[in-house]
Design a protein around this motif. Structure first.
Motif, PDB file in Angstrom:
ATOM      1  N   PHE A 162      16.006  -6.794 -23.031  1.00  0.00           N
ATOM      2  CA  PHE A 162      17.089  -6.177 -22.253  1.00  0.00           C
ATOM      3  C   PHE A 162      17.619  -4.963 -23.029  1.00  0.00           C
ATOM      4  CE2 PHE A 162      21.381  -5.634 -20.666  1.00  0.00           C
ATOM      5  CZ  PHE A 162      21.243  -5.875 -19.306  1.00  0.00           C
ATOM      6  N   ILE A 163      17.812  -3.853 -22.324  1.00  0.00           N
ATOM      7  CA  ILE A 163      18.329  -2.626 -22.939  1.00  0.00           C
ATOM      8  C   ILE A 163      19.684  -2.317 -22.316  1.00  0.00           C
ATOM      9  CG2 ILE A 163      17.939  -0.172 -23.359  1.00  0.00           C
ATOM     10  CD1 ILE A 163      14.907  -0.773 -22.918  1.00  0.00           C
ATOM     11  N   PRO A 164      20.776  -2.582 -23.030  1.00  0.00           N
ATOM     12  CA  PRO A 164      22.107  -2.316 -22.471  1.00  0.00           C
ATOM     13  C   PRO A 164      22.233  -0.858 -22.009  1.00  0.00           C
ATOM     14  CG  PRO A 164      22.299  -3.543 -24.518  1.00  0.00           C
ATOM     15  CD  PRO A 164      20.849  -3.122 -24.393  1.00  0.00           C
ATOM     16  N   GLY A 165      22.780  -0.680 -20.814  1.00  0.00           N
ATOM     17  CA  GLY A 165      23.027   0.656 -20.286  1.00  0.00           C
ATOM     18  C   GLY A 165      21.802   1.382 -19.760  1.00  0.00           C
ATOM     19  N   ALA A 166      20.654   0.730 -19.691  1.00  0.00           N
ATOM     20  CA  ALA A 166      19.442   1.395 -19.188  1.00  0.00           C
ATOM     21  C   ALA A 166      19.645   1.816 -17.740  1.00  0.00           C
ATOM     22  CB  ALA A 166      18.240   0.466 -19.308  1.00  0.00           C
ATOM     23  N   GLN A 181       0.814  -1.216   0.000  1.00  0.00           N
ATOM     24  CA  GLN A 181       0.000   0.000   0.000  1.00  0.00           C
ATOM     25  C   GLN A 181       0.848   1.266   0.000  1.00  0.00           C
ATOM     26  OE1 GLN A 181      -2.766  -0.534   3.225  1.00  0.00           O
ATOM     27  NE2 GLN A 181      -3.684  -2.321   2.253  1.00  0.00           N
ATOM     28  N   GLU A 182       1.994   1.237   0.660  1.00  0.00           N
ATOM     29  CA  GLU A 182       2.837   2.433   0.749  1.00  0.00           C
ATOM     30  C   GLU A 182       3.850   2.554  -0.393  1.00  0.00           C
ATOM     31  OE1 GLU A 182       4.517   2.242   4.680  1.00  0.00           O
ATOM     32  OE2 GLU A 182       2.524   2.257   5.609  1.00  0.00           O
ATOM     33  N   ALA A 183       4.119   1.468  -1.080  1.00  0.00           N
ATOM     34  CA  ALA A 183       5.111   1.502  -2.161  1.00  0.00           C
ATOM     35  C   ALA A 183       4.543   2.211  -3.389  1.00  0.00           C
ATOM     36  CB  ALA A 183       5.532   0.084  -2.527  1.00  0.00           C
ATOM     37  N   ARG A 184       5.371   2.998  -4.033  1.00  0.00           N
ATOM     38  CA  ARG A 184       4.974   3.680  -5.272  1.00  0.00           C
ATOM     39  C   ARG A 184       5.699   3.090  -6.480  1.00  0.00           C
ATOM     40  NH1 ARG A 184       1.125   3.955  -3.545  1.00  0.00           N
ATOM     41  NH2 ARG A 184       0.449   5.340  -1.960  1.00  0.00           N
ATOM     42  N   HIS A 185       6.857   2.480  -6.256  1.00  0.00           N
ATOM     43  CA  HIS A 185       7.650   1.865  -7.320  1.00  0.00           C
ATOM     44  C   HIS A 185       7.924   0.419  -6.903  1.00  0.00           C
ATOM     45  CE1 HIS A 185       8.443   5.726  -9.295  1.00  0.00           C
ATOM     46  NE2 HIS A 185       8.430   6.206  -8.061  1.00  0.00           N
ATOM     47  N   VAL A 186       7.366  -0.532  -7.668  1.00  0.00           N
ATOM     48  CA  VAL A 186       7.402  -1.936  -7.269  1.00  0.00           C
ATOM     49  C   VAL A 186       7.996  -2.796  -8.384  1.00  0.00           C
ATOM     50  CG1 VAL A 186       6.047  -3.927  -6.485  1.00  0.00           C
ATOM     51  CG2 VAL A 186       5.339  -1.600  -5.846  1.00  0.00           C
ATOM     52  N   GLY A 187       9.005  -3.576  -8.034  1.00  0.00           N
ATOM     53  CA  GLY A 187       9.575  -4.564  -8.944  1.00  0.00           C
ATOM     54  C   GLY A 187       8.848  -5.886  -8.771  1.00  0.00           C
ATOM     55  N   LEU A 188       8.268  -6.380  -9.848  1.00  0.00           N
ATOM     56  CA  LEU A 188       7.547  -7.650  -9.858  1.00  0.00           C
ATOM     57  C   LEU A 188       8.316  -8.664 -10.698  1.00  0.00           C
ATOM     58  CD1 LEU A 188       3.955  -6.279 -10.576  1.00  0.00           C
ATOM     59  CD2 LEU A 188       4.842  -7.023  -8.382  1.00  0.00           C
ATOM     60  N   LYS A 192       0.608   2.858  -8.832  1.00  0.00           N
ATOM     61  CA  LYS A 192       2.003   2.429  -8.686  1.00  0.00           C
ATOM     62  C   LYS A 192       2.720   2.422 -10.032  1.00  0.00           C
ATOM     63  CE  LYS A 192       0.845  -0.476  -4.782  1.00  0.00           C
ATOM     64  NZ  LYS A 192       0.828   0.694  -3.957  1.00  0.00           N
ATOM     65  N   ASN A 193       4.024   2.593  -9.975  1.00  0.00           N
ATOM     66  CA  ASN A 193       4.892   2.372 -11.124  1.00  0.00           C
ATOM     67  C   ASN A 193       5.463   0.976 -10.957  1.00  0.00           C
ATOM     68  OD1 ASN A 193       4.830   5.095 -12.330  1.00  0.00           O
ATOM     69  ND2 ASN A 193       5.723   5.665 -10.361  1.00  0.00           N
ATOM     70  N   LEU A 194       5.246   0.128 -11.952  1.00  0.00           N
ATOM     71  CA  LEU A 194       5.673  -1.258 -11.870  1.00  0.00           C
ATOM     72  C   LEU A 194       6.843  -1.508 -12.804  1.00  0.00           C
ATOM     73  CD1 LEU A 194       2.187  -2.991 -11.862  1.00  0.00           C
ATOM     74  CD2 LEU A 194       3.582  -2.298  -9.911  1.00  0.00           C
ATOM     75  N   TYR A 195       7.674  -2.463 -12.420  1.00  0.00           N
ATOM     76  CA  TYR A 195       8.889  -2.783 -13.167  1.00  0.00           C
ATOM     77  C   TYR A 195       9.035  -4.293 -13.239  1.00  0.00           C
ATOM     78  CZ  TYR A 195       9.686   2.043 -11.903  1.00  0.00           C
ATOM     79  OH  TYR A 195       9.541   3.400 -11.725  1.00  0.00           O
ATOM     80  N   LEU A 196       9.570  -4.764 -14.354  1.00  0.00           N
ATOM     81  CA  LEU A 196       9.844  -6.188 -14.533  1.00  0.00           C
ATOM     82  C   LEU A 196      11.329  -6.385 -14.794  1.00  0.00           C
ATOM     83  CD1 LEU A 196       6.875  -7.283 -16.831  1.00  0.00           C
ATOM     84  CD2 LEU A 196       7.207  -7.838 -14.404  1.00  0.00           C
ATOM     85  N   GLY A 207      23.083 -12.303 -20.320  1.00  0.00           N
ATOM     86  CA  GLY A 207      24.356 -12.784 -19.787  1.00  0.00           C
ATOM     87  C   GLY A 207      24.231 -12.947 -18.288  1.00  0.00           C
ATOM     88  N   LYS A 208      25.077 -12.249 -17.534  1.00  0.00           N
ATOM     89  CA  LYS A 208      25.018 -12.316 -16.063  1.00  0.00           C
ATOM     90  C   LYS A 208      24.347 -11.078 -15.471  1.00  0.00           C
ATOM     91  CE  LYS A 208      28.153 -15.839 -15.167  1.00  0.00           C
ATOM     92  NZ  LYS A 208      27.458 -16.968 -14.630  1.00  0.00           N
ATOM     93  N   LEU A 209      23.832 -10.186 -16.318  1.00  0.00           N
ATOM     94  CA  LEU A 209      23.250  -8.927 -15.864  1.00  0.00           C
ATOM     95  C   LEU A 209      21.734  -9.013 -15.729  1.00  0.00           C
ATOM     96  CD1 LEU A 209      25.254  -6.475 -18.150  1.00  0.00           C
ATOM     97  CD2 LEU A 209      25.742  -7.114 -15.768  1.00  0.00           C
ATOM     98  N   MET A 210      21.202  -8.250 -14.785  1.00  0.00           N
ATOM     99  CA  MET A 210      19.763  -8.099 -14.631  1.00  0.00           C
ATOM    100  C   MET A 210      19.467  -6.619 -14.480  1.00  0.00           C
ATOM    101  SD  MET A 210      17.064  -9.887 -11.977  1.00  0.00           S
ATOM    102  CE  MET A 210      17.430  -8.934 -10.505  1.00  0.00           C
ATOM    103  N   GLN A 211      18.363  -6.186 -15.062  1.00  0.00           N
ATOM    104  CA  GLN A 211      17.898  -4.812 -14.920  1.00  0.00           C
ATOM    105  C   GLN A 211      16.388  -4.845 -14.748  1.00  0.00           C
ATOM    106  OE1 GLN A 211      17.191  -3.612 -19.563  1.00  0.00           O
ATOM    107  NE2 GLN A 211      19.229  -3.218 -18.755  1.00  0.00           N
ATOM    108  N   PHE A 212      15.836  -3.757 -14.234  1.00  0.00           N
ATOM    109  CA  PHE A 212      14.385  -3.616 -14.121  1.00  0.00           C
ATOM    110  C   PHE A 212      13.940  -2.544 -15.097  1.00  0.00           C
ATOM    111  CE2 PHE A 212      15.097  -5.995 -10.339  1.00  0.00           C
ATOM    112  CZ  PHE A 212      13.917  -6.678 -10.127  1.00  0.00           C
ATOM    113  N   GLN A 213      12.849  -2.832 -15.798  1.00  0.00           N
ATOM    114  CA  GLN A 213      12.314  -1.899 -16.780  1.00  0.00           C
ATOM    115  C   GLN A 213      10.873  -1.564 -16.442  1.00  0.00           C
ATOM    116  OE1 GLN A 213      12.857  -3.270 -20.758  1.00  0.00           O
ATOM    117  NE2 GLN A 213      14.981  -3.816 -20.408  1.00  0.00           N
ATOM    118  N   PRO A 214      10.459  -0.313 -16.680  1.00  0.00           N
ATOM    119  CA  PRO A 214       9.081   0.084 -16.366  1.00  0.00           C
ATOM    120  C   PRO A 214       8.078  -0.661 -17.247  1.00  0.00           C
ATOM    121  CG  PRO A 214      10.259   1.873 -17.458  1.00  0.00           C
ATOM    122  CD  PRO A 214      11.248   0.786 -17.224  1.00  0.00           C
TER     123      PRO A 214
END
Length: 181
Positions: A102-106, A40-47, A67-71, A76-83
């Motif tokens: 995946f967007i390199p350098g995001a 309820q209090e979170a505004r940016h959530v990684g799912l 909320k702003n949600l991200y996946l 390779g060995k990298l992980m990022q979250f995108q809106p």
């Protein structure tokens, strides 16, 4: 027990849940998450998008107008979250996992709450993932945000073996409720 043996056992436990039972467990799990002050209090959530019979919280994508949600996306060995947006481009990896392209350098967002899949957890907040180390490496660089594991209660073990680089959970949600470590 070694992590590899535990992973095999925990995959079997998760796979043993009947499909009709799984949908009810997922609904109860989502109720616990959405009723929590964390959500309820979170505004940016990684799912995450459920894969390989993981606890499925995809319905939260529909319950989050404020909320702003991200996946996560991996390469390779990298992980990022995108809106999550209507323009988000998705891809399916060779082993069946669906993710944003995946967007390199995001640049990475400031996420308040991470809801993470897992294979196993214990009462000390230790998490056993699939073995790729993506979340461990991600959190080694991105320290902010609350880390909450998502699992079925049958995935709890008495004690997990840990390594120095393993990132612990601060919370766990199961179909039985919410626990803070």
């Amino acid at each position: 027990m070694l992590k590899t043996e535990l992973r095999a056992d925990l995959r079997q436990r998760r796979a043993a849940i009947r499909d009709d039972e799984r949908s009810g467990l997922n609904r109860r799990l989502i109720r616990h998450i959405s009723a929590s002050s964390l959500w309820q209090e979170a505004r940016h959530v990684g799912l995450y998008l459920a894969f390989n019979r993981e606890a499925d919280i995809t319905a939260l994508l529909e319950q989050s107008d404020d909320k702003n949600l991200y996946l996560p996306a991996i390469s390779g060995k990298l992980m990022q979250f995108q809106p999550v947006t209507s323009q988000m481009q998705m891809e399916t990896l060779s082993y069946g996992l669906q993710q944003p392209v995946f967007i390199p350098g995001a640049s990475q967002p400031d996420i308040d709450l991470y809801l993470m899949p897992l294979l196993g957890f214990d009462g000390n907040g230790n998490r056993l993932g699939m073995g790729g180390g993506y979340y461990d490496r991600y959190f080694a660089e991105h320290h902010a945000g609350i880390r909450a594991g998502i699992a079925y209660a049958c995935q709890q073990v008495q004690q997990l073996p840990t390594d120095p680089w393993d990132v612990t959970l601060q919370h766990i949600f199961t179909e039985q409720g919410h626990h803070e470590f």
